[in-house]
Write a protein that holds these residues in place. Structure first.
Motif, short mmCIF file in Angstrom:
data_model
loop_
_atom_site.label_atom_id
_atom_site.label_comp_id
_atom_site.label_asym_id
_atom_site.label_seq_id
_atom_site.Cartn_x
_atom_site.Cartn_y
_atom_site.Cartn_z
N ALA A 121 0.83 -1.20 0.00
CA ALA A 121 0.00 0.00 0.00
C ALA A 121 0.87 1.26 0.00
O ALA A 121 0.57 2.23 -0.71
N ALA A 122 1.95 1.24 0.79
CA ALA A 122 2.84 2.40 0.83
C ALA A 122 3.45 2.66 -0.54
O ALA A 122 3.52 3.81 -1.00
N GLN A 123 3.90 1.60 -1.21
CA GLN A 123 4.49 1.76 -2.53
C GLN A 123 3.45 2.25 -3.54
O GLN A 123 3.75 3.11 -4.38
N ASN A 124 2.23 1.74 -3.45
CA ASN A 124 1.18 2.19 -4.35
C ASN A 124 0.86 3.67 -4.15
O ASN A 124 0.58 4.40 -5.11
N SER A 125 0.89 4.13 -2.90
CA SER A 125 0.63 5.55 -2.65
C SER A 125 1.73 6.42 -3.25
O SER A 125 1.46 7.50 -3.78
N VAL A 126 2.98 5.94 -3.17
CA VAL A 126 4.11 6.67 -3.76
C VAL A 126 3.97 6.71 -5.28
O VAL A 126 4.16 7.76 -5.91
N ASP A 127 3.63 5.58 -5.88
CA ASP A 127 3.48 5.53 -7.33
C ASP A 127 2.40 6.50 -7.80
O ASP A 127 2.56 7.18 -8.83
N ALA A 128 1.31 6.56 -7.05
CA ALA A 128 0.23 7.48 -7.41
C ALA A 128 0.67 8.93 -7.25
O ALA A 128 0.35 9.79 -8.08
N LEU A 129 1.41 9.22 -6.19
CA LEU A 129 1.91 10.58 -5.96
C LEU A 129 2.82 11.04 -7.09
O LEU A 129 2.67 12.15 -7.62
#
Length: 329
Positions: A312-320
């Protein structure tokens, strides 16, 4: 007298801040914890400033660099509404910032979404400011200090007896905890009159930021941790509302209440604080939160947060990162 007791910004710190601001303006990136920040710092899209990579001030480290070739200042807040609000105010008071992007992971209250999905709410509220009503009073009774404008019954309440273990015939008894009524925050916008309060409960994100976030819907996100995969590929979705409070929600009944009462999807401990500071400072703001678990459990996935929080943390970074690229495209 030491710097820590001067009660003012030291001359040396002011020189450093001025030096940083000469290269501005910046996008401020506010992140709760190190496990959410580290994937961003390790991203090839982030390049730290080679001459002035960070500035330490008041217990915070403001990291200066470029993300997707755009000037950014990244700062970690730490857990809770207090830390998030204080850090955001420092960021906006010290540096030339023209927008705030907040990201991280969150609990999920929306049964229609799954772990790994990235949510972008249109509104945020702080749901931890209550007027706790005395036992014996009910919805028709005025709250303490309501008549003076300090509190209101307009937003709604949580009735504890609704969550008693039911007795025979489906009837439950009263509960001495009675009711808590949700309250708006007092805000003091920079464009307002000092010491003249306004009130805010649902804080909107920036309209342009929200429009750009709609272009994230086709972003490909990671759906597996080692050999453990989610039932479907995660997605980015704009949702109506998110809520924050100084409470880690791991309770299914309260999760369902937040969803049914407020139509909330992400549930966290920081975003509304960042939103409220940006509202008062008239600074464009948006929050991107990836869902790491179904708050209170009950999904088909076991060990939810412990297994999927890194994803989830990586997905939030990718979206950012993709959001910033789209913002300036």
């Amino acid at each position: 007298m030491g710097v820590g007791t001067e009660g003012a910004v030291s001359v040396s710190s002011m020189k450093k801040i001025t030096r940083v601001n000469k290269e501005g303006p910046y996008l401020g990136i506010v992140v709760p914890n190190s496990y959410e920040m580290d994937p961003l710092l390790q991203s090839p899209s982030f390049v730290a400033d080679d001459k002035f990579p960070y500035l330490d001030f008041a217990g915070r480290r403001f990291r200066i660099g470029k993300l997707e070739t755009k000037n950014v200042i990244i700062v970690m807040t730490g857990l809770s509404m207090l830390n998030a609000g204080l850090t955001t105010q420092l960021l906006l008071s010290l540096f030339k910032v023209n927008g705030v992007l907040h990201y991280g992971i969150a609990g999920n209250a929306n049964p229609n979404l799954q772990i790994g999905d990235v949510t972008v709410p249109k509104y945020w509220a702080h749901t931890g400011l209550w007027n706790w009503q005395r036992y014996g009073d009910g919805p028709g009774d005025e709250l303490a200090f309501e008549s003076s404008g300090d509190y209101t019954r307009k937003i709604g309440y949580l009735k504890f007896s609704d969550y008693n273990n039911h007795t025979k015939n489906g009837n439950s008894s009263d509960n001495l905890l009675n009711n808590v009524w949700y309250q708006p925050e007092e805000v003091f916008p920079v464009t307002g009159t000092p010491e003249v309060r306004q009130h805010a409960f649902w804080v909107p994100v920036d309209k342009h930021f929200y429009q750009v976030a709609g272009k994230l819907k086709d972003l490909k996100l990671e759906g597996c941790v080692n050999s453990t995969c989610l039932p479907r590929a995660p997605m980015v979705t704009r949702v109506e509302r998110g809520v924050s409070a100084n409470v880690f929600v791991d309770n299914g009944a309260y999760r369902e209440f937040l969803y049914s009462k407020f139509n909330a999807t992400p549930v966290d401990m920081e975003s509304a604080a960042v939103a409220l500071v940006c509202l008062q400072q008239k600074t464009p703001f948006i929050a991107i939160r990836a869902l790491s678990d179904l708050a209170g459990g009950g999904s088909a996935l076991s060990n939810e947060a412990s297994v999927f929080s890194s994803l989830a943390a990586q997905n939030s970074v990718d979206a950012l990162v993709r959001f910033i690229a789209l913002l300036y495209s």
